[in-house]
Write an enzyme that holds these catalytic residues in place. Structure first.
Site, PDB file in Angstrom:
ATOM      1  N   SER A 106       6.675   0.837  -1.946  1.00  0.00           N
ATOM      2  CA  SER A 106       7.874   0.133  -2.302  1.00  0.00           C
ATOM      3  C   SER A 106       8.282   0.590  -3.851  1.00  0.00           C
ATOM      4  O   SER A 106       8.232   1.685  -4.194  1.00  0.00           O
ATOM      5  CB  SER A 106       7.681  -1.228  -2.102  1.00  0.00           C
ATOM      6  OG  SER A 106       8.932  -1.889  -2.150  1.00  0.00           O
ATOM      7  N   GLU A 207      11.132   6.316   2.983  1.00  0.00           N
ATOM      8  CA  GLU A 207      11.165   5.009   3.967  1.00  0.00           C
ATOM      9  C   GLU A 207      11.921   3.854   3.199  1.00  0.00           C
ATOM     10  O   GLU A 207      12.006   4.390   2.052  1.00  0.00           O
ATOM     11  CB  GLU A 207       9.741   4.481   4.086  1.00  0.00           C
ATOM     12  CG  GLU A 207       8.838   4.204   3.109  1.00  0.00           C
ATOM     13  CD  GLU A 207       9.186   2.738   2.392  1.00  0.00           C
ATOM     14  OE1 GLU A 207       9.413   1.854   3.258  1.00  0.00           O
ATOM     15  OE2 GLU A 207       9.067   2.591   1.220  1.00  0.00           O
ATOM     16  N   HIS A 272       7.745  -0.456   5.091  1.00  0.00           N
ATOM     17  CA  HIS A 272       7.764  -2.065   5.118  1.00  0.00           C
ATOM     18  C   HIS A 272       7.482  -2.796   6.220  1.00  0.00           C
ATOM     19  O   HIS A 272       7.782  -4.144   6.255  1.00  0.00           O
ATOM     20  CB  HIS A 272       9.272  -2.523   4.251  1.00  0.00           C
ATOM     21  CG  HIS A 272       9.342  -2.058   3.026  1.00  0.00           C
ATOM     22  ND1 HIS A 272       9.535  -0.642   2.400  1.00  0.00           N
ATOM     23  CD2 HIS A 272       9.103  -2.688   1.908  1.00  0.00           C
ATOM     24  CE1 HIS A 272       9.523  -0.785   1.041  1.00  0.00           C
ATOM     25  NE2 HIS A 272       9.521  -2.077   0.492  1.00  0.00           N
TER      26      HIS A 272
END
Length: 305
Positions: A106, A207, A272
């Protein structure tokens, strides 16, 4: 006993989790190190001031630990890179020689990219400590991560990569390269900075979470127009979670694949989602045919060394 530096370079987690996190790392037979006052209430966005977070990160990068494990993502990691850039040469030299395992994903993508671009570090795109102690990630993903960091496996295999048909074929049905990337928003944020991603001659993994399909397309267009895809060996889309319309997300991926002249794959279980398997970055990866008729491939990625 090897030391693990536990850091919070992005958002603030729950104070009450810190003890459990420490105990978890101890149970893995590591010596956990968390800075005192790692969390401050003075900042609305981040775990602490930029200066505190930067100093904590620099201590971890230059210290004697074996692993740097982030507590959580969120926002703010990229604000620490100017501090890393201003370090004296002896500290930079130390970081270059002192390669260790950085674990996170992230917002931590910014640190992955910087350490790979500047120091050729191998890092682990993997789940963070707060998620593990709160059981918000699948046990199998945590197990795989533990096996990698405890050197119980020297590679990890990902099955059922789907190739989006754009007329490109893999030579001899396989592709050997290195993988870098991470969260698409952060990869895009790197453009024009000192830590701009360089995916030339590599596989670029992307992603994201909570991005509208039109915004995914806009980001991919930006990456394309900024020449980030020039010379890439392939692009792999990981999970795009809670992106409001899954069908349109697939349309965007298809449109992207048909607009480029390199292989484009999708894979599940990295990103995630509840399943978030660890993906070693900047190590050797081999993609091979698994089921030609179905257009399925598998990928073996070497553990970080």
């Amino acid at each position: 006993m090897d030391q693990v530096d536990i850091i919070a370079p992005s958002s603030k987690g729950k104070e009450s989790d810190l003890t459990t996190i420490k105990e978890y790392v101890e149970a893995l037979d590591f010596n956990p190190h968390i800075s005192e006052k790692i969390y401050s209430n003075d900042n609305p966005f981040y775990s602490n001031s930029d200066e505190f977070r930067a100093n904590d990160l620099v201590s971890a990068l230059t210290g004697d630990s074996k692993i740097i494990w982030c507590i959580r993502g969120g926002e703010g990691a990229s604000r620490l890179i100017p501090y890393l850039e201003k370090l004296p040469n002896d500290k930079k030299e130390r970081i270059a020689q002192n390669k260790k395992i950085l674990i996170g994903y992230s917002d931590i993508t910014a640190l992955h990219i910087h350490l790979q671009a500047k120091y050729d570090w191998q890092t682990l795109h993997g789940t963070m400590l707060e998620m593990i102690v709160n059981n918000s990630v699948s046990e199998s993903s945590v197990e795989k991560l533990k096996e990698l960091i405890l050197n119980k496996r020297d590679s990890i295999r990902f099955d059922k990569l789907k190739m989006i048909n754009n007329g490109i074929r893999l030579k001899d049905g396989r592709l050997k390269s290195k993988i870098i990337g991470g969260n698409m928003t952060l990869v895009e944020n790197s453009i024009g900075t000192v830590w701009q991603i360089n995916a030339k001659g590599k596989i670029l993994f992307l992603e994201d979470i909570r991005v509208y399909p039109y915004a995914i397309e806009r980001s991919l267009d930006h990456l394309k127009q900024a020449h980030i895809f020039d010379g890439v060996h392939a692009v792999i889309f990981g999970d795009f979670v809670n992106c409001y319309n899954d069908n349109l997300v697939e349309v965007v991926k298809e449109r992207f694949a048909k607009s480029v002249n390199f292989p484009v794959f999708t894979m599940k279980g990295v990103g995630h989602g509840h399943t978030n398997d660890p993906l070693p970055f900047n190590t050797h990866a081999i993609i091979s045919v698994q089921d030609e008729k179905e257009g399925l491939f598998f990928m073996d990625v070497q553990n970080v060394s």
